[in-house]
Design a protein around this motif. Sequence first.
Motif, PDB file in Angstrom:
ATOM      1  N   ARG A 134       0.834  -1.206   0.000  1.00 11.89           N
ATOM      2  CA  ARG A 134       0.000   0.000   0.000  1.00 11.89           C
ATOM      3  C   ARG A 134       0.868   1.255   0.000  1.00 11.89           C
ATOM      4  O   ARG A 134       0.595   2.213  -0.702  1.00 11.89           O
ATOM      5  N   ASP A 157       2.292   1.795  -3.334  1.00 14.41           N
ATOM      6  CA  ASP A 157       1.230   2.247  -4.219  1.00 14.41           C
ATOM      7  C   ASP A 157       0.938   3.716  -4.006  1.00 14.41           C
ATOM      8  O   ASP A 157       0.746   4.465  -4.952  1.00 14.41           O
ATOM      9  N   THR A 217       1.502   6.260  -7.079  1.00 15.39           N
ATOM     10  CA  THR A 217       0.321   6.798  -7.743  1.00 15.39           C
ATOM     11  C   THR A 217      -0.128   8.104  -7.099  1.00 15.39           C
ATOM     12  O   THR A 217      -1.241   8.549  -7.301  1.00 15.39           O
ATOM     13  N   GLY A 218       0.763   8.697  -6.332  1.00 19.42           N
ATOM     14  CA  GLY A 218       0.416   9.949  -5.665  1.00 19.42           C
ATOM     15  C   GLY A 218       0.299  11.090  -6.650  1.00 19.42           C
ATOM     16  O   GLY A 218       0.714  10.996  -7.800  1.00 19.42           O
ATOM     17  N   LYS A 219      -0.255  12.172  -6.164  1.00 17.32           N
ATOM     18  CA  LYS A 219      -0.548  13.292  -7.060  1.00 17.32           C
ATOM     19  C   LYS A 219       0.739  13.877  -7.647  1.00 17.32           C
ATOM     20  O   LYS A 219       0.869  14.057  -8.848  1.00 17.32           O
ATOM     21  N   TYR A 269       3.818  11.280 -10.673  1.00 19.69           N
ATOM     22  CA  TYR A 269       4.343  11.785 -11.944  1.00 19.69           C
ATOM     23  C   TYR A 269       5.832  12.062 -11.840  1.00 19.69           C
ATOM     24  O   TYR A 269       6.595  11.854 -12.779  1.00 19.69           O
ATOM     25  N   ARG A 287       0.696   0.761 -13.363  1.00 16.49           N
ATOM     26  CA  ARG A 287       0.556   2.018 -12.608  1.00 16.49           C
ATOM     27  C   ARG A 287       0.731   3.216 -13.528  1.00 16.49           C
ATOM     28  O   ARG A 287       0.126   4.267 -13.328  1.00 16.49           O
ATOM     29  N   PHE A 339      -2.414   3.638 -15.105  1.00 16.34           N
ATOM     30  CA  PHE A 339      -3.326   4.218 -14.112  1.00 16.34           C
ATOM     31  C   PHE A 339      -3.148   5.731 -14.067  1.00 16.34           C
ATOM     32  O   PHE A 339      -4.107   6.496 -14.038  1.00 16.34           O
ATOM     33  N   LEU A 340      -1.891   6.172 -14.077  1.00 14.47           N
ATOM     34  CA  LEU A 340      -1.608   7.601 -13.995  1.00 14.47           C
ATOM     35  C   LEU A 340      -1.998   8.321 -15.280  1.00 14.47           C
ATOM     36  O   LEU A 340      -2.386   9.481 -15.244  1.00 14.47           O
ATOM     37  N   ASP A 379      -4.333   7.467 -17.487  1.00 16.65           N
ATOM     38  CA  ASP A 379      -5.654   7.206 -18.050  1.00 16.65           C
ATOM     39  C   ASP A 379      -6.382   8.495 -18.374  1.00 16.65           C
ATOM     40  O   ASP A 379      -7.049   8.604 -19.390  1.00 16.65           O
ATOM     41  N   LEU A 383      -4.360  -4.050 -11.364  1.00 14.63           N
ATOM     42  CA  LEU A 383      -3.101  -3.570 -10.799  1.00 14.63           C
ATOM     43  C   LEU A 383      -2.439  -4.750 -10.089  1.00 14.63           C
ATOM     44  O   LEU A 383      -2.873  -5.144  -9.013  1.00 14.63           O
TER      45      LEU A 383
END
Lengths: 612, 101
Positions: A214, A217, A221-223, A227, A317, A320-321, A323, A437
């Motif tokens: 977690r 993750d 995948t944080g804001k 990136y 991931r 995911f980012l 999409d 995922l």
Amino acid sequence: MKSKKKVAKSVTVALAGNPNVGKSTLFNTITGLRRHTGNWTGKTVDCASAACRWDLSLRLIDLPGMYAWHEGEQVLTEESEALRCLRSEHVDAIVVVCDARALSRNLFLVLQLKEQLQLPMAVMVNLCGEAREHGMEVDRQALQEHLGLPVYSVEAYNKKEVRALATDLLNLPNIPCPSVDLPASAEQAAAIAASVTRRLNRQESECSADQRERRLDRWLTGKISGYFTMLVLLSGILWLTMVGANLISDALAAGLGQVENGLRQLCSACRVPTLWQDFLLGGVIRTVFWVIAVMLPPMAIFFPLFSALEDLGYLPRVAFLLDRPFARCRACGKQALTMCMGLGCNSVGVMGCRIIDSPRERKIAMLTNSFVPCNGRLPTLSLLITLFFTFGCLDAAVSALGLLLCLCLSLAVSMGTSYALSRTLLRGEDSSFVLELPPYRRPRWGQLLVRSILDRTLKIMLRAIQISAPAGAIVWGLSHITIGGLSLLDHLSGALQGPGAYLGVDGVILLALLLSFPANELFLPLLLMLYRNGTVIEPLSAYAKLREVLLAAGWDRGIALCAMILVLFHFPCATTLSTIYKESRSLRFTVLSALLPLAIGAALCFVFFRFL
Amino acid sequence: MKHMKFMKHKRTKYIKPIESSESEVLGQLAIGEYGRLVKIPDGHHLSQRLRDLGWFPGEMVRCLYGAPLGTLRAYQTTGVTVALRQDDAMQIFIQREGGMS
């Protein structure tokens, strides 16, 4: 005598199972092949078959992942491919590979296959170690009793365990077909899974492995961190590639130069006619060596690193980012995955588009896949950047940055094109999609290094010899056949000079692009050969010499940039086009996929050349 | 009312509004919350796919995290983590649960 008898009654076993449970890994371990594996759903989309490396009478078929048996309903492309394989090939027995962490849905497929196929079956529970880390344990004995099938619990990459399994598989067809006593329902599967899975730590609802996952993750995948990490990882890989490739390239060039000198001496010693000597050494051998020296090093560094990310489970991931941007262009986040595969080879990327459910979005992904520079074009780009856009300091970093910009450009153009396509030719609804995922897995470095370096090296060498040798021969021939005082090459490049003038490049660059249609790796070697009229390309040597050749041909940064744009955006290579045709079964679509990138590249060059 | 934001750019695909009578929908789960699946409508594009993934009525679902951009959210059930767009999550009926049972 005995071996003949053995071969005669060979046993074919198909590996079925849900996606991302390790079918291809098991296949690789048993057959000793190097099928590409990766930690995400939809890595394998086609079938393969091979003999077991320990016992040739055992043949294995690796199927793409399938969730469940759907007949006649709307099925996924990879699932229907698996079914087609099961039907068309002669299969003696089936091994269903299961993920110990998601036993209930895996068992659903087991029950369905048991009901649908009247074949001897076995179940292999994979990833037990991982399940144990997450506080779960599967009781093999109990599962065997529930299902009435032989159940093995083996780690797919563990050679010793798998070898024992392989010997057992030979006897599998002798086991009577399973009786269908259990209803193939999800409830049944869930009930069995619940009764054979034991939780190791009852107190904690979430064990440390879960928490670690977690945390990772949340970071990936944080804001901002998501990136940021994506950029850092990508540029880090590119930087390492540039630094390492420069070193290896120089060493390789020196070594191959020695070999060439040796060959030349050998030829003169054997009194080979000068013309032949020229043809063989100056034409064929030199092109081959060139391809090896320039193309091999970046690939040998880039791909192990990239595969490590893949094994980790990072690529989904990224999807995911990304999409949201893709959804804005009315495409699907999974396109990011197929683009990543395109970095390796566009033809593989196009085939990977099978993982996209909606036909409309799949077509978009197929059309835009060739915008991603594949491993044949990436080294060309990196070389051109190094030659023309570095300033003598921090070369590797600057060229890595340049490459990053190239990749960003290709991403931007892909998205723009996707948007334009879904507004014009491929209008339609957005589809819904499910993105799995996968759990993070530690890359197995040793295997990964051996696999990607050996595999790639061998492949590139073969390809270099297969394709670049004839291409070198043809160019040499073109430059030595003269009509009206000018060689054929001059005629051809003269004819292309006109269109080239609009695009800010010369005819030779266009000719090299055209001639590199069989394989993009050829572009740079052909270009140099063309500039030196086929007879003498500079012997393999430092980059500075190369720069001289190009400067002598009138290159400057503008031309280099236009050439790079054209390398990024032109018709896909022959292999990719044939894959597109195979996948789409439409000639019109294939022609479109060849013309679209060409048009975009030409337009970009034109705009750049005219207005900047 | 954070979820209302997502309702706004619902695309034309599913015009039918959600009958929010007794049960809630998956899209309404906040991050970190648990819910028990009640029903995935049969006509839904994803109903087959989700069932394949082990999403059955009675299964516990947890909303793990959302994508920084856009409406994708990751949901965890036993053994599998999947990401769904909010449009789709709005079609799946659940019952909110306090914590892991």
